[in-house]
Write an enzyme that holds these catalytic residues in place. Sequence first.
Site, PDB file in Angstrom:
ATOM      1  N   GLY A 156       0.735  -1.157  -0.079  1.00 16.22           N
ATOM      2  CA  GLY A 156       0.036  -0.074   0.169  1.00 16.22           C
ATOM      3  C   GLY A 156       0.671   1.302  -0.074  1.00 16.22           C
ATOM      4  N   ILE A 158       2.533   2.847   2.371  1.00 17.70           N
ATOM      5  CA  ILE A 158       3.395   2.780   3.346  1.00 17.70           C
ATOM      6  C   ILE A 158       4.460   1.840   2.586  1.00 17.70           C
ATOM      7  CG2 ILE A 158       4.257   2.053   5.548  1.00 17.70           C
ATOM      8  CD1 ILE A 158       1.637   3.255   6.667  1.00 17.70           C
ATOM      9  N   ARG A 179      -1.876  -8.626  -1.953  1.00 11.15           N
ATOM     10  CA  ARG A 179      -3.099  -9.364  -2.385  1.00 11.15           C
ATOM     11  C   ARG A 179      -3.540  -8.783  -3.791  1.00 11.15           C
ATOM     12  NH1 ARG A 179      -6.849  -8.469   3.132  1.00 11.15           N
ATOM     13  NH2 ARG A 179      -5.868  -6.518   2.585  1.00 11.15           N
ATOM     14  N   ILE A 235       6.564  -2.901  10.942  1.00  9.63           N
ATOM     15  CA  ILE A 235       6.094  -1.326  11.266  1.00  9.63           C
ATOM     16  C   ILE A 235       4.435  -1.343  10.956  1.00  9.63           C
ATOM     17  CG2 ILE A 235       8.242   0.149  11.251  1.00  9.63           C
ATOM     18  CD1 ILE A 235       5.690  -0.234   8.129  1.00  9.63           C
ATOM     19  N   ARG A 237       1.414  -3.853  12.215  1.00 11.59           N
ATOM     20  CA  ARG A 237       0.591  -3.929  13.470  1.00 11.59           C
ATOM     21  C   ARG A 237       1.189  -5.135  14.193  1.00 11.59           C
ATOM     22  NH1 ARG A 237      -1.037   0.312  13.630  1.00 11.59           N
ATOM     23  NH2 ARG A 237      -3.079   1.319  13.480  1.00 11.59           N
ATOM     24  N   GLU A 266       0.802  -5.201  22.662  1.00  8.98           N
ATOM     25  CA  GLU A 266       1.195  -3.737  23.082  1.00  8.98           C
ATOM     26  C   GLU A 266       0.492  -3.397  24.273  1.00  8.98           C
ATOM     27  OE1 GLU A 266       1.426   0.113  20.616  1.00  8.98           O
ATOM     28  OE2 GLU A 266       2.046  -1.901  19.473  1.00  8.98           O
ATOM     29  N   HIS A 284       6.502   2.332  19.363  1.00  8.37           N
ATOM     30  CA  HIS A 284       5.438   2.496  18.476  1.00  8.37           C
ATOM     31  C   HIS A 284       5.487   4.056  18.136  1.00  8.37           C
ATOM     32  CE1 HIS A 284       1.190   1.269  17.147  1.00  8.37           C
ATOM     33  NE2 HIS A 284       1.781   2.296  16.181  1.00  8.37           N
ATOM     34  N   GLY A 286       6.022   5.151  14.876  1.00 10.13           N
ATOM     35  CA  GLY A 286       5.739   5.337  13.373  1.00 10.13           C
ATOM     36  C   GLY A 286       5.219   6.519  12.754  1.00 10.13           C
TER      37      GLY A 286
END
Length: 318
Positions: A156, A158, A179, A235, A237, A266, A284, A286
Amino acid sequence: MARILVTRPMPERVVEAVRTLGETEIRQSTLPLSPDELRAALADYDIVLPTLGDAFSAGVFADVPAPRARLLANFGVGFNHIDVAAARAAGVAVTNTPGAVTDATADIGMMLILMTCRRAGEGERLVRAGRWQGWHPTQMLGLHVTGRTVGILGMGNIGQAIARRCHFGFGMEVLYHTRSPKALDVPARALGSPEALAAEADILVSAVPGGAATRHLIGANVLAAMKPTAHLVNISRGEVVDEAALIAALEAGKIAGAGLDVYEFEPEVPEALRSRENVTLLPHLGTATLEVRTAMGLMAVENIRAHLDGRPLPDPVG
């Protein structure tokens, strides 16, 4: 006037913007909403601006069958903490904040690639502990990143931003698995499965969305396919990686190291990861820049404004 709940402290510009839209409560705790708070949010407010960890599950919606809330304007691109189907069935729209997070998250991906491959975290700990005895030719030899092969799981926005950084910045060959077919602006080769991708990559990067479809996508089979010299970076989930399988692979020397910004449970991070020198652990980070977090918040505000104006929502999900 609409009652609006913002579930965490926000950057000042975001707070100022959302207060112009209605009677606004800014919750001061930095922890996720408790079960009682989740139900009260749906029952007592017209609009909720939630974020990661605020678990609006099917069970929460079942307990509030006729919610006052009509919009969950999520702060973040990921929304796997919200059961979107249950929200829709209850008449509650859900939005997110795509786009704003792309470059900052890709930057963290590159940071983790470099930190784990070049042993930067281990090196900093050595210096801080006063144990560094000076340079020598075989000190802390890591994996040379330039010209390596990166495998990106998920392509995607990112994933594509990481691919551009790897190819144009470090001369890497880019492989990926996704996918759906992608038209890319960087030379890249698609592979048919996560295992096939893992087998060819020197660095395997997870950039897939969270949710049931990707839970434990990187498990024992994918980790077993990786080279013993390869590094894993996540990076996306935390639940995308089976942490127990990752720990087993690291302890057995099946992979060379890992760089993680997110965790399966987390904020809990297993001691088996915290104690390993060949694992880089970030809290986290990001999207953790003031500019990006402000932009994310203002996107959520624009979704709220559109909802109040009766206009189409800019960033609907589900």
